[in-house]
Design an enzyme around this catalytic site. Structure first.
Site, PDB file in Angstrom:
ATOM      1  N   ALA A  60      24.066 -11.244   6.445  1.00  0.00           N
ATOM      2  CA  ALA A  60      23.805  -9.864   6.038  1.00  0.00           C
ATOM      3  C   ALA A  60      23.983  -9.059   7.303  1.00  0.00           C
ATOM      4  O   ALA A  60      23.302  -9.295   8.294  1.00  0.00           O
ATOM      5  CB  ALA A  60      22.395  -9.715   5.495  1.00  0.00           C
TER       6      ALA A  60
ATOM      7  N   TYR B 169      21.932  -0.588  -6.137  1.00  0.00           N
ATOM      8  CA  TYR B 169      22.311  -1.946  -5.773  1.00  0.00           C
ATOM      9  C   TYR B 169      23.519  -2.448  -6.571  1.00  0.00           C
ATOM     10  O   TYR B 169      24.642  -2.411  -6.100  1.00  0.00           O
ATOM     11  CB  TYR B 169      21.105  -2.915  -5.872  1.00  0.00           C
TER      12      TYR B 169
ATOM     13  N   TYR C 152      22.433 -10.752  -5.343  1.00  0.00           N
ATOM     14  CA  TYR C 152      21.243 -10.180  -5.961  1.00  0.00           C
ATOM     15  C   TYR C 152      21.695  -9.299  -7.115  1.00  0.00           C
ATOM     16  O   TYR C 152      22.760  -8.689  -7.055  1.00  0.00           O
ATOM     17  CB  TYR C 152      20.452  -9.360  -4.925  1.00  0.00           C
TER      18      TYR C 152
ATOM     19  N   SER D 134      19.365 -17.813  10.921  1.00  0.00           N
ATOM     20  CA  SER D 134      18.194 -17.556  11.772  1.00  0.00           C
ATOM     21  C   SER D 134      17.030 -16.839  11.110  1.00  0.00           C
ATOM     22  O   SER D 134      15.926 -16.844  11.650  1.00  0.00           O
ATOM     23  CB  SER D 134      18.644 -16.746  12.995  1.00  0.00           C
ATOM     24  N   THR D 135      17.272 -16.188   9.987  1.00  0.00           N
ATOM     25  CA  THR D 135      16.199 -15.435   9.315  1.00  0.00           C
ATOM     26  C   THR D 135      16.433 -15.521   7.802  1.00  0.00           C
ATOM     27  O   THR D 135      17.467 -16.022   7.353  1.00  0.00           O
ATOM     28  CB  THR D 135      16.203 -13.934   9.724  1.00  0.00           C
TER      29      THR D 135
ATOM     30  N   GLY E  38      24.588 -17.688   9.250  1.00  0.00           N
ATOM     31  CA  GLY E  38      23.478 -16.743   9.021  1.00  0.00           C
ATOM     32  C   GLY E  38      22.179 -17.523   8.889  1.00  0.00           C
ATOM     33  O   GLY E  38      21.447 -17.395   7.905  1.00  0.00           O
TER      34      GLY E  38
END
Ligand code: NAD
Length: 388
Positions: free
Chosen positions: A139, A234, A224, A49-50, A47
């Protein structure tokens, strides 16, 4: 092609290659300004790349001189569409890393698949023999299970009872009430299958079986928590169940990795605007309030500030990282300070469509969002023709 943002709900359908490159360059400059630290030398980022995965990669490459293999699922440009931002980010990161003499290779494809695990294993064996750190920063809205072939889709819903509360339509600037119906058992199980720890454990098990884990191996995944205001959506919602599963997985991996004198960690990171977080209802309104308060107090951070703090001051500091009573490493500590959270609680009931601009940093939220896609950078001519 002249590339302008095309916003559809909480995603942008276009990305600007020059802007994405600039975003990567700014993060690199931040890390260089912070100075070098001792860190891991061979790092696999799942994961990459961002968001937090990319920032982890930049922090470790330019801060600790790490070699990295980055895995991501991104789209190349074609006749009709620009590439996805993560594709441009990866191109830019790789170019900057190579220019400074760092090893950086990429594998584009589905990290949930067995094929990708095999490709990564082959590359690690060929180039490094073993890996020192594995960062798990996926994600995703869906996962094709590599054994059953079943497609699991994640949902962002409360559990047990419906939730009614305030939310914001970020681009219209409208504050309104929404009601979210509780998830079914099946939806909860599917969300855990996508965003829980099963795939993380599959990665570790496979690389261990292939004898690719170095002595002292560390692995970290991100979670988170957030304030009580967002718990129904959440922490106590479907995504929270998945994150509980991620932590349980971490505890099991931590035991298994003792054989390597290694450890598994879940780091709790701060709220930041990413493609993943923009998709969560209610949360963007909290982010906009939080950013205003944190900026006023000089405590605001983005992905790169967080990841430098995580690696330099926590996971690879000279002392072992501080863990909270449940065993998490917390870099959301500034976000969760009493003075910050009390102010959020005071502001929350006051926010309306009319005072949104004054009482929150909704403009900062929007700016961050545009920047994820390479827009909104000073010094870039967005009217100019660019090759996507
Ligand atoms: P993001 O959307 O910016 O990044 C997701 C990454 O996963 C991208 O690199 C994408 O290419 C990759 N990816 C998705 N599906 C893939 C697949 N099938 N195969 C390979 N790569 C795939 O998201 P983010 O916000 O950086 O989230 C990363 C982690 O950080 C998540 O675990 C998230 O819960 C956690 N986190 C986020 C925040 C926040 O506020 N954004 C806060 C704390 C923790």
């Amino acid at each position: 092609m002249i590339i302008q943002p095309k916003i559809r709900g909480f995603i942008c359908a276009t990305a600007h290659p020059v802007g994405c490159r600039k975003a990567v360059e700014e993060q690199i400059n931040y890390v260089k300004a912070k100075g070098k630290f001792n860190g891991p030398q061979r790092v696999l980022i799942i994961g990459a790349s961002t968001g937090y995965g990319l920032a982890s990669r930049i922090a470790l490459t330019f801060g600790a001189g790490a070699k990295t293999i980055g895995i991501a699922y991104e789209r190349e440009a074609d006749d009709k569409r620009t590439a996805s931002p993560g594709w441009y980010n990866t191109e830019a990161f790789t170019e900057f890393a190579h220019r400074d003499g760092y090893y950086a290779k990429n594998l584009m494809g589905d990290a949930f698949s067995q094929e990708m695990k095999e490709q990564a294993a082959a590359l690690i064996r060929q180039d490094w023999q073993q890996v020192d750190l594995i960062i798990y920063s996926l994600a995703s809205p869906r996962r094709v299970h590599p054994i059953t072939g079943q497609v699991h889709s994640s949902t962002l819903k409360p559990i047990d009872k419906a939730f009614t509360g305030k939310t914001v339509d970020v681009f219209r600037g409208e504050v309104k009430e929404i009601t979210l119906e509780p998830a079914t058992e099946e939806e909860i199980a599917n969300t855990v299958a996508v965003m829980g720890g099963e795939d993380w454990a599959m990665w570790l098990d496979f690389l261990a079986k292939e004898n690719l884990l170095a002595e002292g191996i560390k692995t970290v995944a991100y979670s988170y928590v957030g304030p009580t205001l967002t718990h129904a959506i959440y922490k106590e919602g479907t995504i929270g169940k998945a994150k509980e599963h991620l932590k349980m997985t971490s505890d099991q991996l931590d035991q298994q990795l003792k054989a390597y004198k290694g450890e598994a960690i879940v780091a709790v990171n701060k709220a930041v605007v990413t493609q993943a977080s923009a998709a969560i209802p209610v949360v963007p309104l909290y982010f906009a309030i939080l950013f205003k308060i944190m900026k006023e107090k000089g405590l605001h951070e983005g992905c790169i500030e967080q990841m430098v703090r995580l690696f330099k001051e926590n996971l690879y500091a000279t002392h072992p990282p501080a863990r909270d009573k449940e065993g998490y490493v917390r870099v959301d500590d500034w976000e969760m300070r009493d003075e910050i959270q009390q102010r959020v609680v005071e502001l929350w009931p006051q926010i309306t469509t009319d005072n949104l601009l004054q009482l929150t940093d909704i403009q900062g939220y929007r700016d961050d969002f545009y920047r994820l896609f390479g827009f909104n950078f000073a010094g870039i001519d967005y009217e100019a023709d660019v090759n996507p």
